[in-house]
Design an enzyme around this catalytic site. Structure first.
Site, PDB file in Angstrom:
ATOM      1  N   HIS A  18       0.713  -1.041   0.050  1.00 11.97           N
ATOM      2  CA  HIS A  18       0.001  -0.088   0.020  1.00 11.97           C
ATOM      3  C   HIS A  18       0.729   1.336   0.054  1.00 11.97           C
ATOM      4  O   HIS A  18       0.794   2.167  -0.841  1.00 11.97           O
ATOM      5  CB  HIS A  18      -0.547  -0.018   1.245  1.00 11.97           C
ATOM      6  CG  HIS A  18      -1.553   1.224   1.271  1.00 11.97           C
ATOM      7  ND1 HIS A  18      -3.110   1.229   1.036  1.00 11.97           N
ATOM      8  CD2 HIS A  18      -1.358   2.279   1.939  1.00 11.97           C
ATOM      9  CE1 HIS A  18      -3.518   2.490   1.398  1.00 11.97           C
ATOM     10  NE2 HIS A  18      -2.626   3.328   1.790  1.00 11.97           N
ATOM     11  N   GLU A  19       2.062   1.300   0.768  1.00 16.79           N
ATOM     12  CA  GLU A  19       2.680   2.427   1.199  1.00 16.79           C
ATOM     13  C   GLU A  19       3.681   2.493  -0.321  1.00 16.79           C
ATOM     14  O   GLU A  19       3.956   3.584  -0.374  1.00 16.79           O
ATOM     15  CB  GLU A  19       3.505   2.339   2.261  1.00 16.79           C
ATOM     16  CG  GLU A  19       2.714   2.370   3.594  1.00 16.79           C
ATOM     17  CD  GLU A  19       2.064   3.715   3.596  1.00 16.79           C
ATOM     18  OE1 GLU A  19       2.506   4.686   3.130  1.00 16.79           O
ATOM     19  OE2 GLU A  19       0.846   3.603   4.382  1.00 16.79           O
ATOM     20  N   HIS A  22       1.987   4.539  -2.968  1.00 17.94           N
ATOM     21  CA  HIS A  22       2.060   5.943  -2.940  1.00 17.94           C
ATOM     22  C   HIS A  22       3.592   6.453  -3.087  1.00 17.94           C
ATOM     23  O   HIS A  22       3.699   7.366  -3.801  1.00 17.94           O
ATOM     24  CB  HIS A  22       1.854   6.281  -1.148  1.00 17.94           C
ATOM     25  CG  HIS A  22       0.630   6.186  -0.645  1.00 17.94           C
ATOM     26  ND1 HIS A  22      -0.436   6.726  -1.240  1.00 17.94           N
ATOM     27  CD2 HIS A  22       0.094   5.589   0.429  1.00 17.94           C
ATOM     28  CE1 HIS A  22      -1.424   6.445  -0.398  1.00 17.94           C
ATOM     29  NE2 HIS A  22      -1.243   5.863   0.551  1.00 17.94           N
TER      30      HIS A  22
END
Length: 446
Positions: A18-19, A22
């Protein structure tokens, strides 16, 4: 230990990717990333590559990406063009959306890998209806084929169960079925507000439907159990007790549970010969002090019916990933509908799960094998992606709302409005976390 490691691996994979979503989009958009951390707390390992410090931290319950941002402190003059808050709102929207979208894409990948090993589909047939259950009161019969729930078509047994359970406390649930004789019928479940529905929501009971037919033939006999001591063996067919015929497994279950420590004369058939024996169920005390009997037996399934209900096949790689996409979109929409039902009061908060339930599921699926664990990871990844896209301040979805509004207005929302939203978001998430922990404790230890 299996549960612990399966949970930690799940968190590290899902949150780190998920990170990373980003991170990678931030780099594409020209934003300077100062740190990428896997885990929280003071890092015990760091490695600098380019502008970014890559870290491992001791608390493996998440991670974060730190970008250059003037709102978080002084920024060097040369770094101002690369600060996150100085980018066009469209770039910030792309960076923020990348995390949850990565989770959704990961779910497609995981489902595709799992389905590539082979698919076992359980068709939405009713094989067994538990007497006096929610399903029995609604008139379900063995042989019913579930076609839709409240107008939503179902593809398999899992879809049917999920739709029924999620709609159980919203009012009447209309389940369209095709009966064993081929006629069309509607089974109406009206259990909203009942203790039985509450137990289903808390995962302490089920609605009383099984896809497989259970026979009175013994599938297994636990070693050292009362049944084994009585001479019963796998393959024996139970016929009657104390001179009364019993031709349904649920009747045997009720008899054993209601007879702790009492001797029962069992009539059974073995290889075409009728025999009898005496069986005295062990006594077991439940958490509420109720005494029940345990005989130590499990029934065999009706194999002919199982062949009709179970469909096993191995799709091509392309078909597997197309199925993964369908499964991801289906579960994502179902999750969105669930949150909508929560807001309108048409779904129970008892369905909300927290880290303890997730850890328990991680351990169970890991013990079942790689395929089950992959599908567990996919399901949690969908939940994580959808949750983060909700328009709640402090979540990615809340930031998307702010940046979209800024793009439309040509200027950011006032600091006061953003501060109010932040307080609301924090309060909402804290409340949700408290409910989740309460439900976890209630499910696992209540």
């Amino acid at each position: 230990m299996t549960t612990f490691f399966a949970f930690i691996v799940a968190i590290l994979i899902l949150v780190s990717l998920h990170e990373f979503g980003h991170y990678i989009v931030a780099r594409w958009c020209g934003v300077k990333v100062v740190r990428f951390s896997v885990g929280f707390g003071k890092p015990f390992y760091t490695k600098k590559r380019g502008d970014t410090e890559w870290c491992l931290a001791p608390v493996p319950l998440g991670g974060y990406v730190k970008m250059v941002d003037t709102r978080e402190g002084n920024v060097a003059e040369e770094d101002l063009p690369y600060a996150f808050d100085k980018q066009h709102p469209a770039k910030r929207i792309a960076i923020v959306a990348a995390g949850p979208l990565t989770n959704l894409a990961l779910a497609v990948l995981l489902y595709g890998l799992s389905f590539s090993f082979g698919v076992t589909e359980i068709r939405p047939y009713v094989g067994t209806v538990t007497p006096s259950s929610i399903a029995a009161k609604a008139g379900f019969e063995a042989g019913d084929r579930i076609q839709s729930v409240n107008g939503t078509a179902v593809r398999d047994w899992g879809d049917a169960q999920t739709e029924i359970v999620l709609n159980l406390e919203a009012g009447k649930v209309n389940v369209a079925v095709q009966t064993e004789s081929g006629s069309e019928a509607v089974r109406v479940i009206d259990a909203a507000g009942t203790p039985e529905a509450g137990k289903v929501a808390k995962n302490q009971a089920n609605i009383g439907l099984l896809p497989f037919k259970i026979t009175t033939r013994l599938g297994s006999v636990l070693e050292g159990s009362p049944a084994a001591k009585a001479g019963l063996q796998a393959g024996d067919r139970l016929v009657g007790a104390d001179g009364e015929p019993l031709d349904d497994w649920t009747q045997w279950t009720q008899l054993f549970r209601s007879s702790p420590g009492k001797k029962i004369e069992i009539a059974y058939e073995r290889d075409g010969t009728m025999l009898s024996t005496g069986l005295r169920p062990d006594t077991q005390e439940l958490a509420d002090g109720t005494l029940i009997g345990r005989a130590g037996v499990a029934p065999a399934m009706d194999e002919e019916w199982a062949k009709q209900v179970r469909h096993e096949y191995r799709p091509t790689v392309g078909e597997a990933f197309a199925m993964g996409w369908d499964r991801m979109t289906g579960y994502a929409m179902m999750t969105v509908r669930f949150f909508g039902k929560l807001i309108t009061g048409n779904a129970s908060l008892s369905h909300v799960s927290g880290p303890l339930t997730i850890a328990d599921a991680a351990g169970q699926t890991a013990a079942m094998g790689l395929q089950s664990y992959l599908e567990f990871l996919a399901l949690v990844s969908i939940s994580l992606g959808v949750l983060n896209l909700l328009p709640i301040p402090v979540l990615d979805g809340g930031h998307l709302v702010y940046y979209t509004a800024e793009w439309i207005r040509g200027k950011p929302l006032s600091e006061r409005v953003q501060a109010i939203g932040l307080r609301f978001g924090l309060a909402a998430m804290m409340l949700l976390m408290m409910v989740a922990f309460f439900n976890d404790i209630n499910r696992l230890f209540g």
